[in-house]
Design a protein around this motif. Structure first.
Motif, PDB file in Angstrom:
ATOM      1  N   SER A 159      29.206 -44.340 -44.107  1.00  0.00           N
ATOM      2  CA  SER A 159      29.971 -45.270 -43.296  1.00  0.00           C
ATOM      3  C   SER A 159      31.214 -44.606 -42.722  1.00  0.00           C
ATOM      4  O   SER A 159      31.515 -44.759 -41.542  1.00  0.00           O
ATOM      5  N   HIS A 160      31.952 -43.882 -43.554  1.00  0.00           N
ATOM      6  CA  HIS A 160      33.155 -43.203 -43.079  1.00  0.00           C
ATOM      7  C   HIS A 160      32.810 -42.155 -42.023  1.00  0.00           C
ATOM      8  O   HIS A 160      33.506 -42.021 -41.022  1.00  0.00           O
TER       9      HIS A 160
ATOM     10  N   MET B 159      32.050 -43.903 -38.842  1.00  0.00           N
ATOM     11  CA  MET B 159      33.251 -44.441 -38.191  1.00  0.00           C
ATOM     12  C   MET B 159      34.196 -43.341 -37.715  1.00  0.00           C
ATOM     13  O   MET B 159      35.168 -43.623 -37.021  1.00  0.00           O
TER      14      MET B 159
ATOM     15  N   ILE C 278      36.185 -41.402 -39.634  1.00  0.00           N
ATOM     16  CA  ILE C 278      37.439 -41.351 -40.376  1.00  0.00           C
ATOM     17  C   ILE C 278      37.203 -40.642 -41.707  1.00  0.00           C
ATOM     18  O   ILE C 278      36.084 -40.660 -42.230  1.00  0.00           O
TER      19      ILE C 278
ATOM     20  N   ASP D  17      41.168 -45.835 -45.655  1.00  0.00           N
ATOM     21  CA  ASP D  17      40.618 -47.185 -45.743  1.00  0.00           C
ATOM     22  C   ASP D  17      40.451 -47.752 -44.337  1.00  0.00           C
ATOM     23  O   ASP D  17      41.434 -47.909 -43.615  1.00  0.00           O
ATOM     24  N   PRO D  18      39.220 -48.064 -43.918  1.00  0.00           N
ATOM     25  CA  PRO D  18      39.028 -48.626 -42.568  1.00  0.00           C
ATOM     26  C   PRO D  18      39.636 -50.018 -42.425  1.00  0.00           C
ATOM     27  O   PRO D  18      39.794 -50.512 -41.324  1.00  0.00           O
TER      28      PRO D  18
ATOM     29  N   GLU E 167      35.932 -53.152 -40.729  1.00  0.00           N
ATOM     30  CA  GLU E 167      35.036 -52.316 -39.945  1.00  0.00           C
ATOM     31  C   GLU E 167      34.742 -52.970 -38.593  1.00  0.00           C
ATOM     32  O   GLU E 167      35.379 -52.667 -37.600  1.00  0.00           O
TER      33      GLU E 167
ATOM     34  N   ARG F 206      37.328 -50.394 -33.103  1.00  0.00           N
ATOM     35  CA  ARG F 206      37.095 -50.542 -34.523  1.00  0.00           C
ATOM     36  C   ARG F 206      36.848 -49.153 -35.116  1.00  0.00           C
ATOM     37  O   ARG F 206      36.398 -48.266 -34.394  1.00  0.00           O
ATOM     38  N   PRO F 207      37.104 -48.960 -36.419  1.00  0.00           N
ATOM     39  CA  PRO F 207      37.621 -49.944 -37.355  1.00  0.00           C
ATOM     40  C   PRO F 207      39.103 -50.237 -37.113  1.00  0.00           C
ATOM     41  O   PRO F 207      39.737 -49.594 -36.274  1.00  0.00           O
TER      42      PRO F 207
ATOM     43  N   THR G 177      41.927 -47.619 -36.579  1.00  0.00           N
ATOM     44  CA  THR G 177      41.988 -46.790 -35.367  1.00  0.00           C
ATOM     45  C   THR G 177      42.390 -47.571 -34.120  1.00  0.00           C
ATOM     46  O   THR G 177      42.419 -47.010 -33.028  1.00  0.00           O
TER      47      THR G 177
ATOM     48  N   TYR H 260      45.228 -44.512 -38.125  1.00  0.00           N
ATOM     49  CA  TYR H 260      44.594 -43.199 -38.092  1.00  0.00           C
ATOM     50  C   TYR H 260      44.599 -42.741 -36.645  1.00  0.00           C
ATOM     51  O   TYR H 260      43.909 -43.286 -35.787  1.00  0.00           O
TER      52      TYR H 260
END
Length: 484
Positions: free
Chosen positions: A37-38, A41, A43, A48-49, A52, A281-282, A285, A424
């Motif tokens: 998932s990270h 995304m 990151i 921590d997103p 999401e 998203r997430p 960002t 981020y």
């Protein structure tokens, strides 16, 4: 008996080992899913997103508990943001001789972005983006500016707007978890003047007042048409928004009717209120967005920093239906979304927005260029630079000083991706170019307000575009923009 006990013990151990094995496998699967998932995304694993794609619809916590926690954390949140601003900028009061259009506030002058120790603008200009990035020399004030509480986001209003709306309508725009972060000297004059493209002969029709439901009819009677008057009423009518509503995850102490379009676009201009863009998203960002002016939208063909909406009607409807709720139409249904009718509400609101005009620019001719007899030598030199070597006119052509396109400045060439106050910082991609007409009235600058003065803006674009200018040329370019 003992044999039965031993059997039960063995069986128990088997079950326990099986359970541990399942839990371990589950934990490993969860970690792998998290890693995937990270990566998906874009990151790092330790970031921590927050959210999401979707916002949580059900809140398993009481309003009092949420509020008490936010109130307790607020001093530290504001202290952290203040430290970031002081690290990045010279926040002192240094007014210029130039006043904003209504003459209520002086334009702040000077470069406010702080350079790394031992660095000069000339030195930076002679370095490549790769070298600046590798050595960490990109000025911190040129990095994206995080929301004062990025994990939560939402609309944050300056104290002047909060106080005036409280006085006029007894409606609170004050959040209990955050305050506005920039000093008042770096935001537009308040209340902003109002210019109507249907009645240029009247000049500023604001009477020095802030438009509200309390006074709009009295102020605009005999000036607006019935369609425009109804559009204005709707633009001033509060509707639920992500942080201003009735639910337990609101950020105002008492249940709120919501916010109106002109709570941010005060008097059809802007008061410097900010929020997060609904398009990314997430959550970690998402980009901070400084409220853009509505002046001159009648000549704009796209709307929204990222959305490239093709009419002011589309923009008006989109804002009400989802952008008010961080771009999540699912949670909007819970909080009380307003679904304006396109034929009887949206078009009226759009009609009124199209009435807001730019402030007078007495030094400009019908082509949007300086009238030589009215301009200073510095302004004339600045105009030549603007449309020549500085290349500003590439994206901001006269007479309205915008090209109705989105542009990618690729600023990420100069910095490494990193966490800053809950955001981020990554590549931001294409963003709409905004009009420079009346630009002296609209600080701070860039889509997130990271540039406090026009001098900061000149230095930013010189560095990012690779245009080299001396101090006199930079001053001339600034003088020209102040005349727009």
């Amino acid at each position: 008996m003992h044999r039965c006990t031993r059997i039960l013990t063995i069986v128990g151990c088997i079950f326990a080992l099986t359970a541990l094995t399942v839990l371990a496998a589950h934990a490993q699967d969860k970690k792998m899913m998290s890693d995937v998932s990270h990566k998906q995304m874009g990151i790092p694993d330790d970031v921590d997103p927050i959210l999401e794609t979707y916002m949580p619809v059900v809140i398993h916590e009481s309003f009092k508990s949420i509020m008490d926690k936010d109130v307790a954390e607020k001093p530290e949140v504001m202290k952290r943001q203040q430290a970031l601003l002081e690290e990045r900028y010279d926040l002192s009061d240094n007014p210029s001789d130039v006043m904003m259009s209504a003459g209520r506030k002086a334009v702040q002058k000077g470069v406010r972005v702080k350079l790394p120790e031992g660095m000069t603008w000339d030195k930076l200009a002679n370095m490549s983006p790769e070298e600046i990035k590798e050595k960490g020399l990109f000025p911190k004030g040129f990095l994206p500016l995080p929301h004062v509480k990025h994990a939560t986001g939402g609309q944050v209003f300056p104290a002047t707007q909060i106080e005036e709306i409280q006085k006029l309508e007894n409606r609170s725009l004050e959040r209990f978890d955050v305050d506005f972060d920039l000093p008042d000297r770096f935001i537009p004059e308040f209340p902003p003047p109002i210019y109507l493209q249907t009645r240029p002969d009247l000049g500023d029709v604001s009477q020095g007042k802030l438009l509200s439901l309390d006074n709009y009819y009295e102020m605009m009677k005999g000036i607006l048409t019935p369609v425009q008057m109804e559009g204005l009423r709707l633009l001033l009518t509060p509707f639920p928004q992500q942080q201003f509503n009735e639910t337990e995850d609101r950020k105002v102490e008492k249940p709120s009717m919501g916010v109106s379009c002109l709570d941010c676009h005060a008097n059809g201009h802007t008061n410097g209120a900010f929020h997060l863009n609904p398009d990314t998203r997430p959550q970690v960002t998402r980009l901070r967005l400084d409220t853009v002016s509505l002046r001159g939208v009648y000549n704009q063909q796209i709307h929204g920093s990222k959305r490239s909406l093709r009419s002011i009607e589309d923009f008006t409807e989109f804002e009400q239906r989802s952008a008010y709720f961080d771009g999540d139409h699912v949670i909007a249904a819970k909080k009380g979304v307003n679904l304006p009718d396109r034929g009887s509400q949206v078009v009226l609101m759009a009609q009124m927005q199209n009435m807001f005009d730019f402030p007078p620019a007495p030094k400009l001719d019908v082509f949007g260029k300086l009238i030589p007899e009215k301009a200073s030598e510095s302004e004339l030199r600045g105009q030549e630079l603007f449309f020549g070597d500085a290349k500003c006119g590439e994206c901001h052509p006269a007479p309205f000083y915008l090209d109705n396109n989105m542009h990618n400045l690729q600023v990420e060439r100069f910095y490494k991706f990193q966490m800053i106050n809950g955001e981020y910082i990554i590549a931001e991609g294409p963003i709409k170019s905004f009009t420079l007409r009346g630009i002296k009235d609209s600080p701070p600058y860039l889509h997130d307000g990271r540039l406090l003065t026009l001098e900061d803006t000149v230095e930013f674009f010189c560095l990012v575009t690779g245009v080299k200018m001396n101090e006199q040329q930079k001053a001339d370019l600034t003088a020209f923009m102040l005349a727009l």
